[in-house]
Design a protein around this motif. Sequence first.
Motif, short mmCIF file in Angstrom:
data_model
loop_
_atom_site.label_atom_id
_atom_site.label_comp_id
_atom_site.label_asym_id
_atom_site.label_seq_id
_atom_site.Cartn_x
_atom_site.Cartn_y
_atom_site.Cartn_z
N VAL A 1 0.84 -1.21 0.00
CA VAL A 1 0.00 0.00 0.00
C VAL A 1 0.87 1.25 0.00
O VAL A 1 0.60 2.22 -0.72
N ALA A 2 1.95 1.24 0.78
CA ALA A 2 2.85 2.39 0.84
C ALA A 2 3.52 2.63 -0.51
O ALA A 2 3.68 3.78 -0.94
N TYR A 3 3.91 1.55 -1.21
CA TYR A 3 4.49 1.73 -2.54
C TYR A 3 3.45 2.28 -3.51
O TYR A 3 3.77 3.10 -4.38
N ASP B 1 5.43 8.70 -3.27
CA ASP B 1 6.07 9.75 -2.49
C ASP B 1 5.01 10.60 -1.81
O ASP B 1 4.10 11.09 -2.44
N GLY B 2 5.13 10.75 -0.54
CA GLY B 2 4.16 11.54 0.20
C GLY B 2 3.94 10.95 1.58
O GLY B 2 4.66 10.06 2.01
N PRO B 3 2.92 11.42 2.27
CA PRO B 3 2.66 10.93 3.62
C PRO B 3 2.41 9.42 3.63
O PRO B 3 1.60 8.92 2.87
N ASN B 4 3.12 8.74 4.48
CA ASN B 4 2.99 7.29 4.66
C ASN B 4 3.23 6.49 3.39
O ASN B 4 2.73 5.39 3.24
N GLY B 5 3.98 7.04 2.47
CA GLY B 5 4.26 6.34 1.22
C GLY B 5 5.72 5.94 1.13
O GLY B 5 6.55 6.35 1.93
N ASN C 1 8.80 5.70 -1.79
CA ASN C 1 9.17 6.14 -3.12
C ASN C 1 10.17 5.16 -3.71
O ASN C 1 11.34 5.17 -3.37
N ASN C 2 9.69 4.31 -4.58
CA ASN C 2 10.53 3.38 -5.32
C ASN C 2 9.86 3.19 -6.68
O ASN C 2 8.79 2.61 -6.77
N PRO C 3 10.48 3.70 -7.74
CA PRO C 3 9.82 3.67 -9.05
C PRO C 3 9.52 2.26 -9.56
O PRO C 3 8.50 2.05 -10.22
N ILE C 4 10.37 1.30 -9.24
CA ILE C 4 10.13 -0.07 -9.72
C ILE C 4 8.91 -0.66 -9.01
O ILE C 4 7.98 -1.14 -9.63
N MET C 5 8.92 -0.62 -7.67
CA MET C 5 7.80 -1.18 -6.92
C MET C 5 6.52 -0.37 -7.17
O MET C 5 5.44 -0.95 -7.25
N GLY C 6 6.64 0.92 -7.30
CA GLY C 6 5.47 1.75 -7.59
C GLY C 6 4.77 1.32 -8.87
O GLY C 6 3.55 1.25 -8.94
N ALA C 7 5.57 1.01 -9.89
CA ALA C 7 5.00 0.57 -11.17
C ALA C 7 4.34 -0.81 -11.04
O ALA C 7 3.30 -1.06 -11.63
N PHE C 8 4.95 -1.69 -10.23
CA PHE C 8 4.39 -3.03 -10.07
C PHE C 8 3.06 -3.03 -9.33
O PHE C 8 2.21 -3.87 -9.58
N VAL C 9 2.87 -2.13 -8.39
CA VAL C 9 1.65 -2.15 -7.56
C VAL C 9 0.58 -1.15 -8.01
O VAL C 9 -0.52 -1.17 -7.48
N LYS C 10 0.91 -0.34 -8.98
CA LYS C 10 0.02 0.75 -9.39
C LYS C 10 -1.42 0.31 -9.64
O LYS C 10 -2.36 0.95 -9.21
N ASP C 11 -1.62 -0.81 -10.31
CA ASP C 11 -2.97 -1.24 -10.66
C ASP C 11 -3.53 -2.34 -9.76
O ASP C 11 -4.58 -2.90 -10.04
N LEU C 12 -2.85 -2.63 -8.65
CA LEU C 12 -3.35 -3.65 -7.73
C LEU C 12 -4.48 -3.11 -6.87
O LEU C 12 -4.43 -1.98 -6.39
N SER C 13 -5.49 -3.94 -6.66
CA SER C 13 -6.57 -3.58 -5.74
C SER C 13 -6.12 -3.91 -4.31
O SER C 13 -5.11 -4.61 -4.10
#
Length: 113
Positions: free
Chosen positions: A67-69, A73-77, A79-91
């Motif tokens: 959830v944090a990924y 970047d931001g509160p309780n997040g 910042n990792n571009p690789i993991m961010g891309a992997f989880v972007k569309d996950l429910s």
Amino acid sequence: MKKLIIALFCGAVSLSATAGGNIANGEALVKKRTCATCHGADFNKPTDPSYPRLAGQHANYLKHALVAYKRGDGPNGRNNPIMGAFVKDLSNQDMADIAAYLHSLPSDLVLKR
């Protein structure tokens, strides 16, 4: 009597770690997203020492990290571009399923002392 109550409570807590997730769907999701490429085939031996071992981790911790990924970047997040891309569309359910699957895997992580 106290030991019985404690044992029942501890059992309920450990069952709740995977109660919110579908292990089979989690397995399918990590295979589809090729998570093993970085975190290792058995999720115990990552390809880089800076990557975390995921097998056997607490499901709640794993879901929180995903959830944090997703927050980025931001509160309780995180910042990792690789993991961010992997989880972007996950429910939320997808993340719970992945967490339940990874939690179910054998590991030599120390979860209790």
